[in-house]
Write a protein that holds these residues in place. Structure first.
Motif, PDB file in Angstrom:
ATOM      1  N   UNK A  62       0.831  -1.199   0.000  1.00 55.04           N
ATOM      2  CA  UNK A  62       0.000   0.000   0.000  1.00 55.04           C
ATOM      3  C   UNK A  62       0.870   1.255   0.000  1.00 55.04           C
ATOM      4  N   UNK A  65       1.546   3.814  -2.942  1.00 57.68           N
ATOM      5  CA  UNK A  65       0.676   4.964  -3.188  1.00 57.68           C
ATOM      6  C   UNK A  65       1.367   6.287  -2.911  1.00 57.68           C
ATOM      7  N   UNK A  91      -2.547  -7.973  -4.827  1.00 64.90           N
ATOM      8  CA  UNK A  91      -3.680  -7.621  -3.966  1.00 64.90           C
ATOM      9  C   UNK A  91      -4.862  -8.543  -4.163  1.00 64.90           C
ATOM     10  N   UNK A  98      -9.839  -2.510   6.602  1.00 63.44           N
ATOM     11  CA  UNK A  98      -9.307  -1.313   7.250  1.00 63.44           C
ATOM     12  C   UNK A  98      -9.950  -1.074   8.616  1.00 63.44           C
ATOM     13  N   UNK A 102     -15.274   0.679   5.161  1.00 69.16           N
ATOM     14  CA  UNK A 102     -15.255   1.598   4.027  1.00 69.16           C
ATOM     15  C   UNK A 102     -15.855   0.979   2.771  1.00 69.16           C
ATOM     16  N   UNK A 104     -17.817   0.934  -0.673  1.00 68.52           N
ATOM     17  CA  UNK A 104     -17.913   2.003  -1.665  1.00 68.52           C
ATOM     18  C   UNK A 104     -19.312   2.608  -1.609  1.00 68.52           C
ATOM     19  N   UNK A 105     -19.400   3.914  -1.341  1.00 66.78           N
ATOM     20  CA  UNK A 105     -20.720   4.519  -1.129  1.00 66.78           C
ATOM     21  C   UNK A 105     -21.580   4.554  -2.393  1.00 66.78           C
ATOM     22  N   UNK A 106     -20.939   4.424  -3.546  1.00 69.95           N
ATOM     23  CA  UNK A 106     -21.714   4.517  -4.784  1.00 69.95           C
ATOM     24  C   UNK A 106     -22.184   3.158  -5.283  1.00 69.95           C
ATOM     25  N   UNK A 119     -14.133  -3.469 -10.801  1.00 71.21           N
ATOM     26  CA  UNK A 119     -13.238  -2.326 -11.002  1.00 71.21           C
ATOM     27  C   UNK A 119     -11.973  -2.711 -11.750  1.00 71.21           C
ATOM     28  N   UNK A 169     -15.800  -8.400   0.785  1.00 70.51           N
ATOM     29  CA  UNK A 169     -15.204  -7.833  -0.426  1.00 70.51           C
ATOM     30  C   UNK A 169     -13.765  -8.341  -0.598  1.00 70.51           C
TER      31      UNK A 169
ATOM     32  N   UNK B 188     -10.387   9.253   2.799  1.00 76.12           N
ATOM     33  CA  UNK B 188      -9.257   8.639   2.102  1.00 76.12           C
ATOM     34  C   UNK B 188      -9.403   7.120   2.114  1.00 76.12           C
ATOM     35  N   UNK B 189     -10.060   6.595   3.173  1.00 73.99           N
ATOM     36  CA  UNK B 189     -10.155   5.138   3.299  1.00 73.99           C
ATOM     37  C   UNK B 189     -10.933   4.531   2.136  1.00 73.99           C
ATOM     38  N   UNK B 190     -11.849   5.300   1.531  1.00 71.81           N
ATOM     39  CA  UNK B 190     -12.587   4.783   0.375  1.00 71.81           C
ATOM     40  C   UNK B 190     -11.614   4.572  -0.794  1.00 71.81           C
ATOM     41  N   UNK B 192      -8.394   4.141  -0.470  1.00 70.77           N
ATOM     42  CA  UNK B 192      -7.482   3.052  -0.125  1.00 70.77           C
ATOM     43  C   UNK B 192      -8.133   1.695  -0.327  1.00 70.77           C
ATOM     44  N   UNK B 193      -9.453   1.623  -0.070  1.00 75.98           N
ATOM     45  CA  UNK B 193     -10.156   0.364  -0.292  1.00 75.98           C
ATOM     46  C   UNK B 193     -10.001  -0.045  -1.747  1.00 75.98           C
ATOM     47  N   UNK B 194     -10.060   0.924  -2.647  1.00 75.21           N
ATOM     48  CA  UNK B 194      -9.860   0.637  -4.064  1.00 75.21           C
ATOM     49  C   UNK B 194      -8.452   0.152  -4.344  1.00 75.21           C
ATOM     50  N   UNK B 195      -7.466   0.832  -3.762  1.00 78.13           N
ATOM     51  CA  UNK B 195      -6.078   0.428  -3.985  1.00 78.13           C
ATOM     52  C   UNK B 195      -5.840  -0.977  -3.449  1.00 78.13           C
ATOM     53  N   UNK B 208     -14.847   5.324  -8.671  1.00 74.99           N
ATOM     54  CA  UNK B 208     -15.162   5.389  -7.239  1.00 74.99           C
ATOM     55  C   UNK B 208     -15.333   6.844  -6.802  1.00 74.99           C
ATOM     56  N   UNK B 212     -18.921   8.674  -6.229  1.00 75.16           N
ATOM     57  CA  UNK B 212     -19.200   8.936  -4.814  1.00 75.16           C
ATOM     58  C   UNK B 212     -19.458  10.413  -4.567  1.00 75.16           C
TER      59      UNK B 212
END
Lengths: 260, 300
Positions: A62, A65, A91, A98, A102, A104-106, A119, A169, B188-190, B192-195, B208, B212
């Motif tokens: 991670x 990033x 991954x 986490x 978290x 995904x809200x969408x 994705x 997930x 940011x955690x959203x 990071x969840x993707x990463x 995302x 969002x």
């Protein structure tokens, strides 16, 4: 540390001389080496700022990033160098959960479970999709609660349910290892208990690494424990033995509450 | 001795409490007064616009172009409503705001994302500062710039394109900053969840972060639109105005605020000033209410 010299075939992950610096020369994790046993829960504990999350995040890269962060050393997943794998492949094999739920809200609950496939542009047949969604949600004991609301947004679930959705997930990719970064620190005791029970079940199929600042959680559910202090891996061994008979003075002081 | 001390303490406490009570009342009264002063203009504006403008609002107001002075004068003398409408202004406003949005939305959103992702970098900081300055540039100056760039060199004459270019520059900083602020609100955690799922960077942004933050992005765009929809000054120097409906972006075009200014200069058109202002006000009010609705829905 003898019991830690597990045979290579038992080790799913080998962490070799890993150091992580947030900026040049300022190390958060120094020279950590450990072999993580397959199908066991390994807890990483230690006081705040000791580098436990930093070490965890080095495992699935991670830190890539953030260009300022330098990671040294080597991490082998089933003997293969993690640094040489594509991030997507790595991954897929190492899932992560986490501190705060978290989802995904969408996305709907169902889409959240298969978000990794969607994705990354991996197309699934409808039957495959349904199978992965059902299996993953059943694995986290969420299927019964959400099977009639799969198309609703995941953010409407309770905190504990959201966190289990996030575990689902991570499970959807059928990873080898699951990394959990203080997964219950924002949850109530009942939700925490559910997730702890879940982790004990999940270790049949997965290898689990759990970062926790909660010693009693480590004692309750982990098979192996690492104690970290100021970026250093102080002690690593079977949880029971470490709690009964710590070898290092600092471990002893931490476990007996002399500092936290 | 002891009892007298407590007595003094009690009375002083009582006095203090009284003073505080009075102060509290005075300040509450002041706040109510000031808030009424804040609210009253909008109430007065809307009631005035409705009472003066309603009689001109009919079907032909929306379907016909502006009448000439002579027609208006005859109607006024006969005590009728002025014939014709402001179709040329309505279509012109829609055309120019649409063109401006077409340029401002993609550029603004992309720059906003860039600033969100690289906010600490030197270049991004410079861009941010310039965006803030751009926001403060008087709109008539933007009209002048558009006159020199577009009217003189691109369309060789007053045009809808020149007008929309001025509006585009006005919208840009608003959209950039609202995009940046919207993305900052996504945890940011959203991301990071993707990463952690191995999702590539561009997909995290497009699949995302943008979905969002969609409600926030739309709100920012709507507010930027409502900000420029009533702009008059830059359009005077660029779009000029037109008596007929014009959809050719290279030709002079009218707009609702431009028409209001033209009506103002013509004593026979007074009633149309009020009706056009009412329509413009309702448009802006509607857009603002829609954005408020989107925001409150997001906060649920």
């Amino acid at each position: 540390m003898d019991e830690i010299n597990v045979e290579i075939k038992d080790a799913v992950l080998e962490i070799k001389n890993v150091s992580v610096a947030y900026n040049k020369g300022n190390y958060a994790v120094t020279n950590v080496s450990a072999a993580i046993k397959r199908n066991r829960i390994t807890a990483i504990m230690g006081p705040s700022g000791c580098g436990k999350s930093t070490l965890l995040r080095a495992i699935n890269r991670m830190h890539d990033l953030y260009p300022n962060i330098v990671t040294e050393g080597q991490i082998l997943l089933n003997g293969a160098d993690a640094a040489k794998m594509s991030t997507m492949m790595l991954r897929r094999k190492i899932g992560m959960v986490f501190q705060r739920p978290n989802p995904f809200p969408n996305m709907s609950i169902a889409d959240n479970v298969i978000a990794g496939y969607k994705l990354n542009g991996i197309s699934l047949k409808k039957s495959e999709k349904e199978e992965i969604i059902e299996k993953s949600l059943q694995d986290v004991a969420l299927w019964k609660e959400v099977k009639d609301s799969l198309n609703q947004k995941g953010t409407f679930l309770s905190g504990g349910q959201q966190q289990r959705l996030c575990i689902a997930r991570a499970l959807a990719f059928q990873p080898e290892v699951i990394l959990l970064d203080e997964p219950t620190s924002s949850l109530d005791p009942i939700s925490t208990k559910k997730i702890e029970e879940l982790l004990i079940e999940l270790k049949e199929q997965y290898s689990i690494i759990l970062v926790t600042h909660n010693m009693s959680q480590a004692a309750r559910i982990s098979d192996y424990s690492m104690f970290m202090y100021l970026g250093e891996l102080v002690e690593y061994g079977k949880t029971k033995e470490m709690f009964i008979n710590p070898k290092d003075k600092r471990t002893d002081e931490y476990l007996t509450g002399k500092f936290s | 001795m002891v009892s007298s001390i407590t007595e003094i303490k009690e009375t002083s406490n009582h006095q203090k409490w009284d003073a505080r009570f009075i102060k509290d009342k005075i300040f509450t009264g002041l706040i109510i007064l000031f808030s009424l002063i804040t609210i009253s203009p909008i109430v007065l504006i809307i009631s005035k616009l409705i009472s003066k403008g309603y009689k001109q609002i009919n079907l032909s107001f929306f379907t016909e172009t502006t009448p000439n002075t002579y027609q208006a004068m005859l109607a006024n003398e006969a005590g009728n409503t002025i014939p014709g409408g402001i179709l040329n202004g309505i279509t012109g406003t829609i055309l120019m705001v649409f063109l401006a949005s077409l340029m401002a939305i993609p550029i603004g959103v992309l720059i906003g994302i860039y600033l969100y992702e690289n906010g600490t970098k030197r270049y991004a900081k410079i861009v941010k500062d310039i965006t803030d300055i751009l926001q403060g540039v008087p709109s008539i100056v933007l009209g002048l710039i558009s006159y020199f760039w577009v009217v003189k060199f691109i369309t060789n004459g007053f045009s809808a394109l020149a007008g929309s270019f001025a509006l585009f520059i006005m919208m840009l900083p608003l959209i950039i900053r609202s995009t940046e602020e919207t993305f900052k609100m996504i945890p940011v955690s959203i991301k990071e969840a993707g990463f952690a799922l191995g999702v590539p960077y561009h997909k995290i942004i497009f699949r995302i972060l943008i979905p969002s933050g969609l409600s926030g992005l739309i709100t920012g765009i709507l507010l930027a639109t409502s900000r420029v929809i009533g702009e008059t000054a830059p359009l005077m120097l660029t779009a000029l105005g037109s008596m007929a409906v014009n959809l050719n972006i290279e030709k002079p075009t009218s707009a609702i605020p431009l028409l209001i200014w033209e009506f103002y200069n013509d004593p026979n058109m007074v009633d149309l000033i009020w009706a056009s202002s009412l329509l413009l006000m309702m448009l802006v009010l509607g857009i603002n209410l829609i954005s408020k609705m989107i925001i409150s829905k997001r906060n649920l």
